[in-house]
Design an enzyme around this catalytic site. Structure first.
Site, PDB file in Angstrom:
ATOM      1  N   PHE A 195      -2.634   5.960   1.119  1.00 36.45           N
ATOM      2  CA  PHE A 195      -1.724   4.818   1.021  1.00 36.45           C
ATOM      3  C   PHE A 195      -1.641   4.346  -0.433  1.00 36.45           C
ATOM      4  O   PHE A 195      -2.658   4.184  -1.096  1.00 36.45           O
ATOM      5  CB  PHE A 195      -2.254   3.693   1.912  1.00 36.45           C
ATOM      6  CG  PHE A 195      -1.377   2.474   1.971  1.00 36.45           C
ATOM      7  CD1 PHE A 195      -0.258   2.444   2.791  1.00 36.45           C
ATOM      8  CD2 PHE A 195      -1.675   1.347   1.219  1.00 36.45           C
ATOM      9  CE1 PHE A 195       0.540   1.310   2.859  1.00 36.45           C
ATOM     10  CE2 PHE A 195      -0.880   0.225   1.281  1.00 36.45           C
ATOM     11  CZ  PHE A 195       0.237   0.208   2.104  1.00 36.45           C
ATOM     12  N   ASN A 252      -8.024  -4.411   3.928  1.00 36.65           N
ATOM     13  CA  ASN A 252      -6.574  -4.271   3.963  1.00 36.65           C
ATOM     14  C   ASN A 252      -6.263  -3.180   4.981  1.00 36.65           C
ATOM     15  O   ASN A 252      -6.115  -2.008   4.637  1.00 36.65           O
ATOM     16  CB  ASN A 252      -6.026  -3.898   2.588  1.00 36.65           C
ATOM     17  CG  ASN A 252      -4.517  -3.703   2.599  1.00 36.65           C
ATOM     18  OD1 ASN A 252      -3.830  -4.201   3.480  1.00 36.65           O
ATOM     19  ND2 ASN A 252      -4.012  -2.970   1.623  1.00 36.65           N
ATOM     20  N   PRO A 253      -6.186  -3.543   6.266  1.00 31.03           N
ATOM     21  CA  PRO A 253      -6.063  -2.551   7.334  1.00 31.03           C
ATOM     22  C   PRO A 253      -4.616  -2.142   7.562  1.00 31.03           C
ATOM     23  O   PRO A 253      -3.677  -2.757   7.034  1.00 31.03           O
ATOM     24  CB  PRO A 253      -6.586  -3.329   8.544  1.00 31.03           C
ATOM     25  CG  PRO A 253      -6.101  -4.723   8.273  1.00 31.03           C
ATOM     26  CD  PRO A 253      -6.203  -4.918   6.780  1.00 31.03           C
TER      27      PRO A 253
END
Length: 280
Positions: free
Chosen positions: A83, A185-186
């Site tokens: 990500f 920060n899922p």
């Protein structure tokens, strides 16, 4: 660059001139601020630049094209499988760094670490902290370990990298009751939400979507964090801008937290929630 900016703007890129300049600076091997002092592009460089612009027009992420993403004071290696860290997450990292700096020699845990943006920022800016970064994805772990090694080479304090699923009920069992600051920060985007092409085609699905309501990972993280934190320890968790009420409600309903607060980003949108672990 003017021609590239027009093409990027027509493709729906939000900051076409800035990205045209960043790609030119990347090809020339200079900072964006020194573009005015750089010479012109050679024919080979022009071909490379045109290729990069075409790939960006096709909505390949800028960070994949340049191989790096800026985050606070870091340049992180990123690419397929991990990500790309977003600027809004810098707010959560900054909040965690402030708490770590005021805690002596704190133990800081970063869950869903991805590229290591939060964990490595804490290690750099709060050098007395012991930092543990947790990530499940094998692809993301490769980028995390690469970035961690780069920061050690740059002189930062090492970060412990743990391969684990943050939803596991026995996550980091050896650290239960000892963590001073826990950050996460899922994946939190609700499954039905449409995301930009860069996200849909290039960010890992498991790092973006958090189940039907976006809370599938946040729920177990809230519960496990209460076990990991020491009394008086703090939790910060990023969430979707539609979760400004839901995540604080989860923290309050757990019963083991107090001083639950919601924090907004620079655009005024709900962005992350924090809480203090109650004394036992």
């Amino acid at each position: 660059m003017a021609r590239a900016a027009r093409a990027l703007g027509a493709a729906g890129i939000e900051a076409p001139r800035a990205e045209a300049e960043l790609l030119a600076a990347y090809v020339l091997g200079v900072s964006r601020g020194r573009l005015a002092l750089a010479g012109g592009l050679t024919p080979d460089q022009l071909d490379r630049y045109d290729d990069l612009v075409a790939r960006r027009v096709a909505r390949e992420p800028l960070q994949h094209l340049t191989g790096s993403a800026a985050f606070r004071h870091l340049e992180l290696a990123v690419g397929p499988g991990v990500f790309v860290p977003r600027p809004e997450t810098e707010l959560l990292a900054g909040w965690g760094i402030d708490r770590a700096r005021g805690a002596g020699r704190p133990l800081v845990v970063d869950l869903c670490s991805g590229s290591g943006a939060i964990a490595l920022s804490v290690a750099q800016e709060a050098p007395d902290a012991r930092v543990v970064a947790v990530e499940r994805s094998p692809d993301a772990l490769r980028w995390l370990r690469r970035n961690a090694a780069d920061r050690i080479a740059a002189g930062d304090r090492p970060v412990a990298v743990v391969a684990a699923d943050v939803t596991a009920p026995d996550l980091l069992a050896e650290l239960a009751g000892r963590v001073d600051v826990l950050l996460c920060n899922p994946p939190y985007v609700p499954r039905a939400v449409a995301v930009p092409p860069e996200v849909a085609a290039h960010d890992p699905d498991e790092a973006v979507f958090g189940g039907a309501d976006g809370l599938a990972v946040i729920r177990p993280v809230v519960a496990r964090a209460a076990e990991l934190l020491r009394p008086g320890g703090v939790l910060g968790v990023e969430h979707d801008d539609t979760h400004g009420g839901a995540v604080p409600a989860l923290l309050a309903a757990d019963g083991r937290y107090e001083v639950v607060e919601e924090h907004r980003d620079l655009a005024g949108r709900p962005r992350f929630a924090t809480a203090l672990r109650r004394a036992r």
